[in-house]
Design an enzyme around this catalytic site. Structure first.
Site, PDB file in Angstrom:
ATOM      1  N   SER A 162      11.401  -5.514   2.620  1.00  0.00           N
ATOM      2  CA  SER A 162      11.100  -4.346   3.454  1.00  0.00           C
ATOM      3  C   SER A 162      12.043  -3.212   3.099  1.00  0.00           C
ATOM      4  O   SER A 162      13.242  -3.435   2.895  1.00  0.00           O
ATOM      5  CB  SER A 162      11.253  -4.684   4.938  1.00  0.00           C
ATOM      6  N   SER A 163      11.510  -2.004   3.036  1.00  0.00           N
ATOM      7  CA  SER A 163      12.365  -0.844   2.787  1.00  0.00           C
ATOM      8  C   SER A 163      13.072  -0.405   4.070  1.00  0.00           C
ATOM      9  O   SER A 163      13.907   0.488   4.044  1.00  0.00           O
ATOM     10  CB  SER A 163      11.532   0.307   2.228  1.00  0.00           C
TER      11      SER A 163
ATOM     12  N   CYS B 179     -13.299  -7.120  20.505  1.00  0.00           N
ATOM     13  CA  CYS B 179     -14.153  -6.102  21.099  1.00  0.00           C
ATOM     14  C   CYS B 179     -13.358  -5.457  22.228  1.00  0.00           C
ATOM     15  O   CYS B 179     -12.937  -6.137  23.162  1.00  0.00           O
ATOM     16  CB  CYS B 179     -15.421  -6.728  21.656  1.00  0.00           C
TER      17      CYS B 179
ATOM     18  N   PHE C 208       0.813  -1.228   0.000  1.00  0.00           N
ATOM     19  CA  PHE C 208       0.000   0.000   0.000  1.00  0.00           C
ATOM     20  C   PHE C 208       0.838   1.266   0.000  1.00  0.00           C
ATOM     21  O   PHE C 208       0.310   2.350  -0.194  1.00  0.00           O
ATOM     22  CB  PHE C 208      -1.028   0.003   1.140  1.00  0.00           C
ATOM     23  N   ARG C 209       2.139   1.123   0.209  1.00  0.00           N
ATOM     24  CA  ARG C 209       2.974   2.321   0.124  1.00  0.00           C
ATOM     25  C   ARG C 209       3.340   2.653  -1.314  1.00  0.00           C
ATOM     26  O   ARG C 209       3.938   3.690  -1.576  1.00  0.00           O
ATOM     27  CB  ARG C 209       4.221   2.169   0.992  1.00  0.00           C
TER      28      ARG C 209
ATOM     29  N   CYS D  75     -22.131  -7.578  22.476  1.00  0.00           N
ATOM     30  CA  CYS D  75     -22.402  -6.525  23.466  1.00  0.00           C
ATOM     31  C   CYS D  75     -22.722  -5.189  22.802  1.00  0.00           C
ATOM     32  O   CYS D  75     -23.070  -4.223  23.482  1.00  0.00           O
ATOM     33  CB  CYS D  75     -21.211  -6.373  24.424  1.00  0.00           C
TER      34      CYS D  75
ATOM     35  N   CYS E 205     -15.595  -5.619  25.827  1.00  0.00           N
ATOM     36  CA  CYS E 205     -15.741  -6.805  26.675  1.00  0.00           C
ATOM     37  C   CYS E 205     -14.632  -7.826  26.456  1.00  0.00           C
ATOM     38  O   CYS E 205     -14.563  -8.833  27.152  1.00  0.00           O
ATOM     39  CB  CYS E 205     -17.105  -7.457  26.449  1.00  0.00           C
TER      40      CYS E 205
ATOM     41  N   HIS F 203       2.925  -5.923  13.592  1.00  0.00           N
ATOM     42  CA  HIS F 203       1.798  -5.036  13.274  1.00  0.00           C
ATOM     43  C   HIS F 203       0.460  -5.751  13.425  1.00  0.00           C
ATOM     44  O   HIS F 203      -0.556  -5.269  12.943  1.00  0.00           O
ATOM     45  CB  HIS F 203       1.930  -4.483  11.849  1.00  0.00           C
TER      46      HIS F 203
ATOM     47  N   ASP G 106      -1.052 -10.026   6.885  1.00  0.00           N
ATOM     48  CA  ASP G 106      -1.824 -10.950   6.053  1.00  0.00           C
ATOM     49  C   ASP G 106      -1.851 -12.381   6.572  1.00  0.00           C
ATOM     50  O   ASP G 106      -2.583 -13.223   6.045  1.00  0.00           O
ATOM     51  CB  ASP G 106      -1.316 -10.909   4.609  1.00  0.00           C
TER      52      ASP G 106
HETATM   53 ZN    ZN Z   1     -18.106  -6.934  23.334  1.00  0.00          ZN
END
Ligand code: ZN
Length: 244
Positions: free
Chosen positions: A187-188, A126, A33-34, A149, A129, A118, A103
């Site tokens: 990787s850059s 969530c 995406f870069r 919830c 909770c 990452h 990924d």
């Molecule tokens: Zn929840």
């Protein structure tokens, strides 16, 4: 020639640790995406919309973007570069994989316990909770997935504006410092704090090898740099290893 040199280094060095970035997943059909002007990134700045503040303030917008991202990753398979690392591990030549990728393809290929600094799209949580949901469960919960919830789910990836998980970074730093050879792939090496990891290896007396297209801040410190197609380069390295 260089692939043979790298194969020799892998065999002769102490612990070898791989650090991977977006480039290793490009042969699986996942764009970096870069790289501007690719697919869903054309009309949107991911660093703006994939931000924790957007998830909090405008979950519809956030999930509209992330839903596309999930769709883009749907059904993608690991490629020869991921499998080359599995083969190195199988031969006892690789002591760990640290990845910037979300990924999940290292785990899908069979790497044991990759350190995903990452996070990963494989689960969502969530924050109210603490419930956790698989990717399939998350996607089945509609365009703006919610917990039972009622709270909006967050993918278990590190969003812009969030800190990297401390435990994963601590494990990554420890591996990098103990590596006889760091193998940085696709990787850059420009995104901090991951960009610090090769320096950790070098400062502790280890060596650095690069398998990546394009420049990195570490080019002059690497003992080997392979700049071709990442899948072909790593296949050649595995082929150049002594017979298992
Ligand atoms: Zn929840």
């Amino acid at each position: 020639m260089s692939a043979e040199r790298l194969a020799e280094l892998i065999v002769s060095s102490g612990p070898v640790v791989a650090l991977t970035g977006a480039g290793i997943s490009v042969p699986s059909g996942i764009p970096d995406f870069r790289t501007p002007g690719k697919g869903i990134w054309e009309n949107v700045d991911p660093m703006e919309v994939a931000h924790i503040s957007v998830w909090r303030r405008d979950p519809e917008r956030f999930w509209s973007f992330y839903g596309q991202r999930f769709a883009l990753l749907d059904g993608k398979q690991p490629n020869g570069a991921h499998f080359a690392l599995v083969e190195l591990e199988r031969r006892g030549l690789l002591s760990g994989v640290i990845t910037q990728n979300i990924d999940g393809l290292h785990a899908a290929a069979g790497t044991s316990d990759p350190i995903e600094v990452h996070g990963s799209i494989r689960t969502a949580s969530c924050l109210s909770c603490g419930a956790s949901f698989s990717l399939a469960e998350t996607r089945a919960r509609g365009d703006v997935p919610r917990c039972d919830c009622g709270s909006v789910l967050k993918p278990d990836v590190v969003l812009f504006g969030e800190l990297l998980p401390e435990d994963a970074m601590a494990r990554a730093s420890s591996l990098a410092s103990s590596a006889g050879l760091m193998l940085a792939i696709g990787s850059s090496l420009e995104v901090w704090p991951v960009a610090q990891l090769p320096a950790d290896t070098l400062e502790a007396g280890g060596q650095l090898a690069l398998v990546t297209m394009g420049p990195t801040p570490y080019d002059s410190e690497a003992v080997v740099k392979l700049s071709g197609d990442v899948e072909e380069e790593l296949r050649a390295v595995v082929a150049a290893l002594p017979a298992a």
